[in-house]
Structures are given as structure tokens and as C-alpha cells.
Design an enzyme around this catalytic site. Structure first.
Site, PDB file in Angstrom:
ATOM      1  N   SER A  64      21.774 -24.987  36.179  1.00  0.00           N
ATOM      2  CA  SER A  64      22.648 -23.990  35.559  1.00  0.00           C
ATOM      3  C   SER A  64      23.137 -23.039  36.639  1.00  0.00           C
ATOM      4  CB  SER A  64      21.903 -23.202  34.475  1.00  0.00           C
ATOM      5  OG  SER A  64      22.702 -22.135  33.991  1.00  0.00           O
ATOM      6  N   GLU A  65      24.318 -23.345  37.184  1.00  0.00           N
ATOM      7  CA  GLU A  65      24.832 -22.529  38.281  1.00  0.00           C
ATOM      8  C   GLU A  65      25.088 -21.092  37.851  1.00  0.00           C
ATOM      9  OE1 GLU A  65      24.910 -26.561  39.362  1.00  0.00           O
ATOM     10  OE2 GLU A  65      25.910 -25.630  37.627  1.00  0.00           O
ATOM     11  N   GLN A  98      23.824 -26.436  44.877  1.00  0.00           N
ATOM     12  CA  GLN A  98      23.546 -27.707  45.544  1.00  0.00           C
ATOM     13  C   GLN A  98      24.752 -28.288  46.272  1.00  0.00           C
ATOM     14  OE1 GLN A  98      22.223 -31.408  43.274  1.00  0.00           O
ATOM     15  NE2 GLN A  98      20.277 -30.603  44.048  1.00  0.00           N
ATOM     16  N   PHE A  99      25.929 -28.174  45.685  1.00  0.00           N
ATOM     17  CA  PHE A  99      27.200 -28.517  46.326  1.00  0.00           C
ATOM     18  C   PHE A  99      28.194 -27.429  45.940  1.00  0.00           C
ATOM     19  CE2 PHE A  99      25.112 -32.591  46.205  1.00  0.00           C
ATOM     20  CZ  PHE A  99      25.523 -33.233  47.373  1.00  0.00           C
ATOM     21  N   ALA A 100      29.093 -27.080  46.877  1.00  0.00           N
ATOM     22  CA  ALA A 100      30.090 -26.051  46.574  1.00  0.00           C
ATOM     23  C   ALA A 100      30.922 -26.415  45.360  1.00  0.00           C
ATOM     24  CB  ALA A 100      30.990 -25.828  47.787  1.00  0.00           C
ATOM     25  N   ASP A 101      31.093 -27.697  45.113  1.00  0.00           N
ATOM     26  CA  ASP A 101      31.865 -28.165  43.955  1.00  0.00           C
ATOM     27  C   ASP A 101      31.264 -27.691  42.636  1.00  0.00           C
ATOM     28  OD1 ASP A 101      31.504 -30.011  46.252  1.00  0.00           O
ATOM     29  OD2 ASP A 101      33.210 -31.059  45.377  1.00  0.00           O
ATOM     30  N   TYR A 102      29.983 -27.370  42.625  1.00  0.00           N
ATOM     31  CA  TYR A 102      29.301 -26.984  41.390  1.00  0.00           C
ATOM     32  C   TYR A 102      29.400 -25.486  41.090  1.00  0.00           C
ATOM     33  CZ  TYR A 102      26.819 -31.476  42.097  1.00  0.00           C
ATOM     34  OH  TYR A 102      26.485 -32.788  42.295  1.00  0.00           O
ATOM     35  N   HIS A 106      31.733 -33.749  45.191  1.00  0.00           N
ATOM     36  CA  HIS A 106      30.721 -33.409  46.187  1.00  0.00           C
ATOM     37  C   HIS A 106      31.351 -33.131  47.555  1.00  0.00           C
ATOM     38  CE1 HIS A 106      28.579 -35.778  43.134  1.00  0.00           C
ATOM     39  NE2 HIS A 106      27.495 -35.094  43.467  1.00  0.00           N
TER      40      HIS A 106
END
Length: 351
Positions: free
Chosen positions: A73-74, A96-100, A143
Site C-alpha cells: 500500500s504505497e 519498490q519501483f518509482a512506477d508504484y 517497472h
């Protein structure tokens, strides 16, 4: 490539060869040991040590109350960090990844960035949000993104992207100690360097700095200072992260005497270094991996135009990623490479 020189505070004579992953881990190790208010958390960063192993071993050393896993849960991760920072801790949250990060953007832009102002200085959010960014691992559309521009335009956020292990550690320590929220972007292609600007060529001598000598103890790199990694007199290249190496490679392959500036801190921006360089060279090329339209390079072009107009001998060039969804099958064509950057250097020199 010239490495930046900073004043070390402790352990000046104790260094080790580190990759960027190791340097980031070392920075968190130093700060967890120095300051009991520092905590680190995110998806899989505890027992597992993070998907890229940046936090490997830290939970075993400092315990589950200092280094711990979170649900997927970002918005919750960043929201927790805002609350922790407001009440005296110094959280280091990992996305975990900037995309998230997009589900957490409201927490960053509406809460973390505004807390000091909306509370009239009674509260602040001394928090650091780490996130791997960019491509190079064939991670596809979800990702591989480079979303730095969406943070630089939020008043109250600092945005940082290192290009080498030395800077990564010094900037991360400075970020953790800063009393404002810092977005700390980590280029995945540089995690376990070396990287020579091409993905299919042998390592060149200067690329050893992607895995280089890093002080083992405490030191900081200023959050608002650029570094001239390659002095030159013909043209200024403004870049950051992975494309620092691409720009240096392009300068060496073309023979053009380019001055390559690693911005390091995207906001606050070291405008003085930029202006001084462009006024000297009279030409400017901007390089970044993110998409072209409304990328951070657009802001750089505008600033150079505003401050250096009467010194420019040629139009400012941009070399960027494409304005398309991230092209998994054409990843290395999407990246600005030395060929594309070299062509831009030739264009500005021919005017």
C-alpha cells in the site's frame, strides 16, 4: 570522469569499493546507528532485504522495530512516513519501483510537502522516500518509468538523483538529516555498475566510478549542488542519473569539448553552476531518460533561455526518451544513447 570533492566529517581515511546498492545500504546503516529516530520500511525491505538488496542485513542488525516490512500500500507507506516525521522520527520509506508511487502522490503533494506551511512551522515532515527509477532491466511499462518531473514541480519537496556510489551515500545521508521531505530516486541501471554509456560495449576507464571508493563512515553531499564531471569549453551538457555516463561517452566519441554537469539535485537546482557554464560555452544540450514533453529538461531549457539568452550561440537541444508508453521491446532504442547525444552535440556546434 572527475568525481566531486566534499568535506568528510568522519572516517576520512577509511574507504571501500562500493556499488551504488552497497553505498545506499551503507548510508542507511550509518544513519540507523547514529540516530535512534531513523527508521526504514517498505515492501519486502526487512527480512528479504529489498528487491534490489539495498537494505539487506539491516533488519538483522537493528531489529524489526527499526527496519520493517509493510503491506502493499504505497499511500499507506507514505502516509505513515508523514505521521512519523511530524511526531519526531526520521523515516526512510521505500517505494519498490518509482512506477508504484502514483497512489501515494496525494500524500506527498498534499500532506508531506505542505505540512510545514499549513502548520505555520509547528510541524514538518523530515522524511526520505527512496525509489528505484528508470529502465535497463527489461521491466516493461510498470517497472521502468522516470517520473522525476512530477516531484520537482511540487513546492516543499526536494528531488535528488545520484549518478555514482559516492554521491548516492552522501546525498542519502543529507536527505535523511534534512527537515523537509526528500524524493530520492535511484537509477536501476547504475545499481550494480559499471556502465560505460552503451549496454553492449566493454567498460571504459572512467566508468569505474559507477563502482568506486566510498568512505565507510559519515559524510554528506549538499542537496543543492551540481557537479562538473567533465570540464569543457565548447558546449554545456546538463544531465543527471544514468545519462551522465551517456553524455561523457558521447563527448569522448565525438571529440567535442563538452562540459558535462551532473545536476545531482534536481530541486533545489544549482542554477549558478549551470549559468556560469553556459555563459562560458555559449551552447547547451539537455539529456534525460524521461519522456520529452513536460520532462524536467523543459524546465532546464526555460531557465537557460531566461538567464543566458545573450550568451547563446545556438538553439538549446534536448535528447530524451520518447513520448510513448514505455516500449518494452525497444528499451535500448528508447534510451538516449551516445549516438543520439553525439548528433545533438554536432548540431549545436555547426550553428
Amino acid at each position: 570522469m572527475n568525481m566531486p570533492t566534499e568535506t568528510l566529517v568522519e572516517n576520512q581515511n577509511s574507504t571501500a569499493i562500493m556499488s551504488m546498492v552497497q553505498a545506499i545500504r551503507s548510508a542507511m546503516d550509518v544513519m540507523l546507528e547514529r540516530d535512534p529516530k531513523v527508521v526504514a520500511f517498505g515492501q519486502d525491505i526487512g527480512y528479504f532485504g529489498g528487491v534490489f538488496r539495498c537494505t539487506e542485513g539491516l533488519q538483522a542488525k537493528y531489529g524489526r522495530s527499526r527496519v520493517f516490512d509493510t503491506p502493499i500500500s504505497e499511500s499507506g507507506i507514505v502516509g505513515i512516513a508523514v505521521g512519523m516525521g511530524a511526531y519526531g522520527l526520521r523515516p526512510v520509506a521505500e517505494i519498490q519501483f518509482a512506477d508504484y508511487v502514483y497512489p501515494a502522490y496525494d500524500q506527498l503533494a498534499s500532506e508531506a510537502a505542505r505540512l510545514r506551511f499549513r502548520s505555520a512551522g509547528q510541524f514538518s515532515a523530515p522524511m526520505t522516500v527512496r525509489m528505484p527509477c528508470g529502465g535497463g532491466i527489461y521491466g516493461g511499462q510498470t517497472h521502468s518509468q522516470s517520473p522525476e518531473a512530477i516531484f520537482t514541480q511540487v513546492c516543499g519537496l526536494r528531488t535528488v538523483m545520484p549518478s555514482n556510489p559516492y554521491d548516492a551515500k552522501g546525498l542519502l545521508i543529507a536527505a535523511i538529516e534534512n527537515d523537509d521531505p526528500v524524493i530520492f530516486l535511484e537509477p536501476k541501471r547504475l545499481y550494480n555498475g559499471p556502465f560505460d554509456g552503451h549496454h553492449d560495449r566493454p567498460v571504459t576507464p572512467w566508468s569505474k566510478h559507477a563502482a568506486s571508493a566510498v568512505p565507510e563512515g559519515y559524510y554528506t553531499v549538499p542537496l543543492d549542488s551540481a557537479a562538473i564531471v567533465r570540464p569543457g569549453s565548447d558546449v554545456t551538457v546538463l544531465t543527471y542519473g544514468t545519462t551522465v555516463y551517456v553524455a561523457v561517452t558521447a563527448a569522448e566519441e565525438t571529440g567535442i569539448d563538452a562540459e558535462v554537469i551532473d545536476l545531482r539535485s534536481l530541486w533545489p537546482l544549482d542554477l549558478d553552476t549551470i549559468v556560469e557554464s553556459v555563459k562560458k560555452t555559449g551552447r547547451c544540450v539537455v539529456v534525460h531518460e524521461a519522456t520529452r514533453t513536460c520532462g524536467f529538461g523543459a524546465e532546464l531549457v526555460a531557465l537557460v533561455q531566461e538567464h543566458c539568452f545573450h550568451h547563446l550561440e545556438a538553439p538549446i537541444e534536448r535528447v530524451t526518451g520518447w513520448d510513448t508508453p514505455y516500449p518494452h521491446a525497444q528499451e535500448w532504442a528508447y534510451f538516449p544513447g551516445p549516438t543520439r547525444v553525439g548528433a545533438a552535440l554536432h548540431r549545436v556546434m555547426e550553428v
